[in-house]
Enzyme design. Structure first.
Site: not given
Ligand code: NDP
Length: 288
Positions: A53, A97, A120
């Site tokens: 990422k 995460q 997200d």
């Protein structure tokens, strides 16, 4: 790649080129889209995702911040970190995460992220907006799937879509996005008896389970579009999906490979969401 393969790598490459152009334009207005990623602990898979990422952010000219916290970090300290990032004007997207250690409540952490920075698309506000067809951050993997289908010009309205898997991050939102596009949607899961009876009716079949070869040729209708979200290791340690690719590709009209299918799209849509978050800030500034 053959005509029936959906080349996620190539679709992602094209999309990233467009994102990089938009980033350059925003920079001229003094805004550098910024993504902050929080990584808790030393899970090697999580570390790899986070590194990818960061690298993609840099490739596209975005600002990237990685915050690494020890496995033992308290829930309170993590929530404080999220609160700090919510207030940081150089950060437009925040991603924590997953998975988190057992002593931390994942739901609480997701809900602490400002919905405006929830790139997200997991915050209940964004999930609700998606369900009611309002503008929102869409979860990156299902969003990537929709982009792939758009790329091949697939007709979705009126089609029967069968989604195998009902997780909050993939299966459920994937089905919802298809419903939003007027498909008829069936969800299958671990309690579904006779999986084949459902999957063989699918015009578009989405496999999001996490089990090698759970979808074989017998599960697929001739001419169906097959999207393989699964990311597994087979007995030889090779990365593979949920679909018996070599046999299913003989009857599918389109199929995504693993690797090189849905995976590259997920990270690309994260970048797209970060860009969208930064643009929203710009639009707010110009309308005040
Ligand atoms: P989860 O483990 O959260 O969900 C798996 C789902 O599969 C559950 O809904 C479960 O049902 C269902 N399931 C399990 N066994 C069966 C069965 N025998 N028949 C039918 N359904 C079954 O996984 P995720 O949704 O997070 O991920 C799914 C896969 O996608 C994994 O391989 C993951 O690595 C991959 N993935 C790939 C991404 C990418 O970018 N390509 C991104 C995210 C995930 P139940 O709800 O009843 O337990």
């Amino acid at each position: 790649m053959g005509k029936s393969l959906i080349d996620g790598k190539e679709i992602a490459r094209q999309k990233k080129t467009l994102i990089a152009e938009e980033v350059e334009k925003l920079k001229k207005d003094g805004i550098v889209p910024g993504l902050a990623v929080i990584l808790v602990g030393n899970n090697p898979a999580s570390k790899t995702y986070v590194t990818n990422k960061e690298r993609t952010c840099r490739e596209l000219g975005m600002h990237s911040v990685l915050i690494e916290l020890p496995e033992s970090v308290s829930e309170e300290a993590l929530l404080n970190q999220v609160a700090e990032l919510n207030e940081d004007s150089s950060i437009h997207g925040i991603l924590v995460q997953m998975p988190l250690p057992d002593h931390i409540n994942e739901k609480k952490v997701i809900e602490a992220i400002s919905p405006e920075k929830d790139v997200d698309g997991f915050h209940p506000v964004n999930v609700g907006r998606m369900m009611t067809g309002q503008d929102s951050f869409l979860p990156c993997t299902p969003y990537g799937v929709m982009e792939m289908l758009d790329y091949i010009g697939a007709d979705i309205a009126g089609k029967h879509v069968v989604v195998v898997g009902r997780s909050n991050i993939v299966g459920k939102p994937a089905g919802q996005l298809f419903l939003n596009k007027n498909a008829t949607v069936t969800y299958c899961h671990s309690k579904t008896p006779d999986l084949k009876a459902f999957t063989t009716q699918a015009d578009i079949l989405v496999a999001a389970v996490g089990k090698v070869n759970i979808i074989t040729k017998d599960h697929v209708k001739e001419g169906a579009i097959v999207i393989d979200v699964g990311m597994n290791r087979n007995s030889e340690g090779k990365l593979c999906g949920d679909v018996d690719f070599s046999n299913v590709k003989e009857i599918a009209s389109y199929i995504t490979p693993v690797p090189g299918g849905v995976g590259p799209m997920t990270i690309t849509m994260l970048m797209f969401n970060t860009l969208k978050a930064a643009k929203a800030i710009k639009n707010k500034a110009t309308t005040v």
